[in-house]
Scaffold this motif. Structure first.
Motif, PDB file in Angstrom:
ATOM      1  N   ARG A  38      -7.970  12.715  15.425  1.00 51.02           N
ATOM      2  CA  ARG A  38      -7.269  13.733  14.632  1.00 51.02           C
ATOM      3  C   ARG A  38      -8.223  14.529  13.752  1.00 51.02           C
ATOM      4  O   ARG A  38      -8.083  15.738  13.595  1.00 51.02           O
ATOM      5  N   PHE A  39      -9.231  13.841  13.176  1.00 51.74           N
ATOM      6  CA  PHE A  39     -10.115  14.507  12.214  1.00 51.74           C
ATOM      7  C   PHE A  39     -11.577  14.527  12.662  1.00 51.74           C
ATOM      8  O   PHE A  39     -12.435  14.953  11.893  1.00 51.74           O
ATOM      9  N   GLY A  47     -13.919   3.734  10.677  1.00 50.91           N
ATOM     10  CA  GLY A  47     -13.787   2.323  10.353  1.00 50.91           C
ATOM     11  C   GLY A  47     -13.194   2.115   8.969  1.00 50.91           C
ATOM     12  O   GLY A  47     -12.360   1.229   8.767  1.00 50.91           O
ATOM     13  N   PHE A  48     -13.597   2.958   8.016  1.00 52.30           N
ATOM     14  CA  PHE A  48     -13.055   2.828   6.664  1.00 52.30           C
ATOM     15  C   PHE A  48     -11.588   3.236   6.617  1.00 52.30           C
ATOM     16  O   PHE A  48     -10.828   2.736   5.788  1.00 52.30           O
ATOM     17  N   ALA A  49     -11.169   4.136   7.503  1.00 55.89           N
ATOM     18  CA  ALA A  49      -9.756   4.510   7.571  1.00 55.89           C
ATOM     19  C   ALA A  49      -8.898   3.293   7.896  1.00 55.89           C
ATOM     20  O   ALA A  49      -7.743   3.199   7.472  1.00 55.89           O
ATOM     21  N   SER A  50      -9.474   2.356   8.632  1.00 53.18           N
ATOM     22  CA  SER A  50      -8.776   1.110   8.920  1.00 53.18           C
ATOM     23  C   SER A  50      -8.938   0.111   7.782  1.00 53.18           C
ATOM     24  O   SER A  50      -7.963  -0.434   7.270  1.00 53.18           O
ATOM     25  N   SER A  51     -10.174  -0.114   7.335  1.00 49.94           N
ATOM     26  CA  SER A  51     -10.453  -1.168   6.354  1.00 49.94           C
ATOM     27  C   SER A  51     -10.082  -0.787   4.924  1.00 49.94           C
ATOM     28  O   SER A  51      -9.974  -1.669   4.061  1.00 49.94           O
ATOM     29  N   ALA A  52      -9.866   0.506   4.630  1.00 44.52           N
ATOM     30  CA  ALA A  52      -9.464   0.908   3.282  1.00 44.52           C
ATOM     31  C   ALA A  52      -8.168   0.219   2.863  1.00 44.52           C
ATOM     32  O   ALA A  52      -7.939  -0.059   1.677  1.00 44.52           O
ATOM     33  N   GLY A  95      -3.084  16.109   6.209  1.00 43.54           N
ATOM     34  CA  GLY A  95      -3.866  17.095   6.945  1.00 43.54           C
ATOM     35  C   GLY A  95      -5.366  16.991   6.808  1.00 43.54           C
ATOM     36  O   GLY A  95      -6.087  17.860   7.300  1.00 43.54           O
ATOM     37  N   SER A  96      -5.858  15.953   6.134  1.00 44.19           N
ATOM     38  CA  SER A  96      -7.309  15.817   5.982  1.00 44.19           C
ATOM     39  C   SER A  96      -7.679  14.347   5.981  1.00 44.19           C
ATOM     40  O   SER A  96      -6.855  13.468   5.667  1.00 44.19           O
ATOM     41  N   LEU A  97      -8.925  14.077   6.313  1.00 42.85           N
ATOM     42  CA  LEU A  97      -9.410  12.701   6.324  1.00 42.85           C
ATOM     43  C   LEU A  97      -9.410  12.121   4.917  1.00 42.85           C
ATOM     44  O   LEU A  97      -9.081  10.946   4.718  1.00 42.85           O
ATOM     45  N   GLN A  98      -9.742  12.946   3.923  1.00 45.49           N
ATOM     46  CA  GLN A  98      -9.772  12.467   2.546  1.00 45.49           C
ATOM     47  C   GLN A  98      -8.379  11.982   2.096  1.00 45.49           C
ATOM     48  O   GLN A  98      -8.241  10.930   1.474  1.00 45.49           O
ATOM     49  N   LEU A 101      -7.516   8.659   3.742  1.00 43.94           N
ATOM     50  CA  LEU A 101      -8.167   7.516   3.106  1.00 43.94           C
ATOM     51  C   LEU A 101      -7.464   7.120   1.810  1.00 43.94           C
ATOM     52  O   LEU A 101      -7.307   5.928   1.518  1.00 43.94           O
ATOM     53  N   VAL A 102      -7.026   8.119   1.032  1.00 47.47           N
ATOM     54  CA  VAL A 102      -6.279   7.835  -0.199  1.00 47.47           C
ATOM     55  C   VAL A 102      -4.980   7.112   0.137  1.00 47.47           C
ATOM     56  O   VAL A 102      -4.605   6.118  -0.515  1.00 47.47           O
ATOM     57  N   LEU A 103      -4.292   7.597   1.161  1.00 50.03           N
ATOM     58  CA  LEU A 103      -3.035   6.961   1.571  1.00 50.03           C
ATOM     59  C   LEU A 103      -3.267   5.523   2.020  1.00 50.03           C
ATOM     60  O   LEU A 103      -2.465   4.632   1.721  1.00 50.03           O
ATOM     61  N   ARG A 104      -4.368   5.290   2.726  1.00 48.59           N
ATOM     62  CA  ARG A 104      -4.656   3.929   3.184  1.00 48.59           C
ATOM     63  C   ARG A 104      -4.909   2.984   2.003  1.00 48.59           C
ATOM     64  O   ARG A 104      -4.462   1.824   2.004  1.00 48.59           O
ATOM     65  N   LEU A 105      -5.619   3.468   0.988  1.00 55.73           N
ATOM     66  CA  LEU A 105      -5.864   2.647  -0.194  1.00 55.73           C
ATOM     67  C   LEU A 105      -4.565   2.317  -0.929  1.00 55.73           C
ATOM     68  O   LEU A 105      -4.326   1.165  -1.314  1.00 55.73           O
ATOM     69  N   VAL A 106      -3.718   3.335  -1.109  1.00 53.19           N
ATOM     70  CA  VAL A 106      -2.438   3.125  -1.794  1.00 53.19           C
ATOM     71  C   VAL A 106      -1.536   2.206  -0.975  1.00 53.19           C
ATOM     72  O   VAL A 106      -0.862   1.319  -1.516  1.00 53.19           O
ATOM     73  N   HIS A 107      -1.526   2.430   0.335  1.00 50.20           N
ATOM     74  CA  HIS A 107      -0.706   1.603   1.221  1.00 50.20           C
ATOM     75  C   HIS A 107      -1.135   0.139   1.146  1.00 50.20           C
ATOM     76  O   HIS A 107      -0.301  -0.777   1.081  1.00 50.20           O
ATOM     77  N   GLY A 108      -2.445  -0.091   1.137  1.00 50.11           N
ATOM     78  CA  GLY A 108      -2.952  -1.450   1.033  1.00 50.11           C
ATOM     79  C   GLY A 108      -2.578  -2.107  -0.283  1.00 50.11           C
ATOM     80  O   GLY A 108      -2.226  -3.295  -0.319  1.00 50.11           O
ATOM     81  N   ALA A 109      -2.647  -1.343  -1.372  1.00 49.37           N
ATOM     82  CA  ALA A 109      -2.262  -1.887  -2.676  1.00 49.37           C
ATOM     83  C   ALA A 109      -0.784  -2.275  -2.691  1.00 49.37           C
ATOM     84  O   ALA A 109      -0.408  -3.337  -3.212  1.00 49.37           O
TER      85      ALA A 109
END
Length: 400
Positions: A38-39, A47-52, A95-98, A101-109
């Motif tokens: 996608r991006f 990899g960080f998109a997964s591990s975030a 719409g962006s990789l940044q 990544l923020v969503l992945r961090l929040v989702h993980g929390a």
């Protein structure tokens, strides 16, 4: 007469945990590939998109116990699941990789808080005399998600249709929230008798640390830190090992057999643990897991990975819920949330940093040498278990 285990709320807690972990495995399996396609992300960023997600969960575990005690288990569970649903939907327009990544961090929390809350509530619902049995049944929901989540992710993402994955994840998140709405979790009980007669930590730093870490959970939690580190070698490197050996399909076979062995162990071993004591199940579990890891060093043929999957699945599937039951029985009810958070914090550290440490070993010893090393590490973990718990564990007679 045996105390009742299968209550309405216990079943609802299992259902909530199942849907939470379905989202976890659906997205962990597909997120790196989504970021790449996608991006056009670099491999490291993908990899960080997964591990975030794991990073977010790890951070939230530090505060989960304190929040559960201050705000309440059910409130934290519902608030975290609301965020869980919202983020699952927000993946679609991101719409962006940044932003991803923020969503992945929040989702993980949100995952870390929700999982700690429902696990703590489930443990409070389990009668103490059936602690390990109930923990095994509850953990079976995670095992089912382990098998179904990656399979459905591959099926739904066929043809790079990742929106189907996100919509299905959002549906699972909504289902978790709906089930949790009907769930009534017992809050902490301050009447713990002698176990609560303990001095207040002196100093601000000591009080803050005590609010986020339960010291009585750390000794046994160190066992799952080591086990998580060893198992991360399978999660992170088995696919590459099998491909390099000319047996790419062996990895899928291993995980299928592993999941089946874990499920069997979690449905069967808990009663033995409750009746016969900690050491009767923990020593064999550690040894069997060690042998299963070492067997992988013999090759990646279907027969070898099947044997390794059975052994490591039964060992790992036994030691995780049984060690959790030991931790829960070691703390007063008012510290249950912090103890569960501490336990999973240690587990996340092991699985999160394990690939980094073992990845440094692979170029030096190869995949086979790495699996021998993890097997040896788990043999050493038997000595660690003896030191931190086994030598003082209650005997069979003391538990009757």
């Amino acid at each position: 007469m045996r105390e009742k285990l299968w209550t309405r709320n216990f079943v609802l807690a299992i259902g909530t945990n199942l849907f939470i972990y379905m989202v976890f495995y659906l997205l962990m399996t597909s997120m790196a590939l989504y970021a790449l396609e996608r991006f056009q992300a670099a491999d490291s960023a993908a990899g960080f998109a997964s591990s975030a997600f794991i990073v977010g969960a790890l951070v939230s575990r530090f505060f989960a116990g304190m929040l559960l005690d201050k705000v309440g288990r059910r409130r934290i569970l519902l608030l975290a699941l609301l965020v869980f649903v919202a983020v699952s939907v927000l993946y679609i327009p991101a719409g962006s990789l940044q932003l991803l990544l923020v969503l992945r961090l929040v989702h993980g929390a949100a995952f870390g808080l929700a999982h700690t809350a429902v696990t703590t509530g489930a443990q409070a619902l389990i009668p103490q005399a059936r602690r390990s049995e109930g923990t095994g049944y509850f953990a079976s929901s995670t095992t089912i998600a382990t098998a179904l989540g990656p399979f459905l992710a591959v099926l739904l993402a066929d043809g790079a249709d990742f929106q189907s994955v996100f919509w299905f994840s959002a549906g699972c998140s909504a289902a978790a929230f709906a089930v949790a709405l009907a769930l009534r979790l017992p809050e902490h009980d301050d009447d713990d008798g002698a176990m609560d007669a303990e001095p207040e930590p002196k100093g601000r730093a000591a009080r803050v640390l005590a609010a986020v870490i339960e010291p009585r959970a750390l000794p046994v939690a160190s066992i799952v830190l080591v086990a998580g580190l060893a198992y991360s070698g399978v999660l992170s490197f088995l696919t590459s090992y099998a491909a390099s050996s000319g047996e790419p399909s062996s990895a899928a076979l291993y995980f299928l057999v592993f999941a089946a062995a874990v499920l069997v162990s979690r449905l069967c071993v808990g009663r033995l643990h409750d009746r016969r004591g900690d050491n009767v199940v923990m020593y064999p579990a550690l040894l069997i897991f060690a042998i299963g890891l070492a067997v992988l060093a013999a090759g990646s043929s279907p027969a070898t990975v099947t044997a390794a999957g059975i052994l490591s699945g039964f060992g790992f599937g036994t030691l995780v819920p049984c060690s959790q039951a030991i931790v829960v029985n070691a703390v007063p009810a008012r510290r249950l949330g912090t103890a569960i958070a501490t336990y999973y914090l240690m587990f996340d550290v092991g699985t999160g940093f394990g690939p980094v440490l073992l990845g440094l070993l692979v170029p030096l010893a190869g995949y086979q040498g790495m699996y021998v090393a993890t097997g040896v590490l788990m043999i050493a973990c038997i000595g660690l278990y003896f030191t931190v718990h086994g030598r003082t564990a209650p005997s069979e007679t003391a538990r009757v």
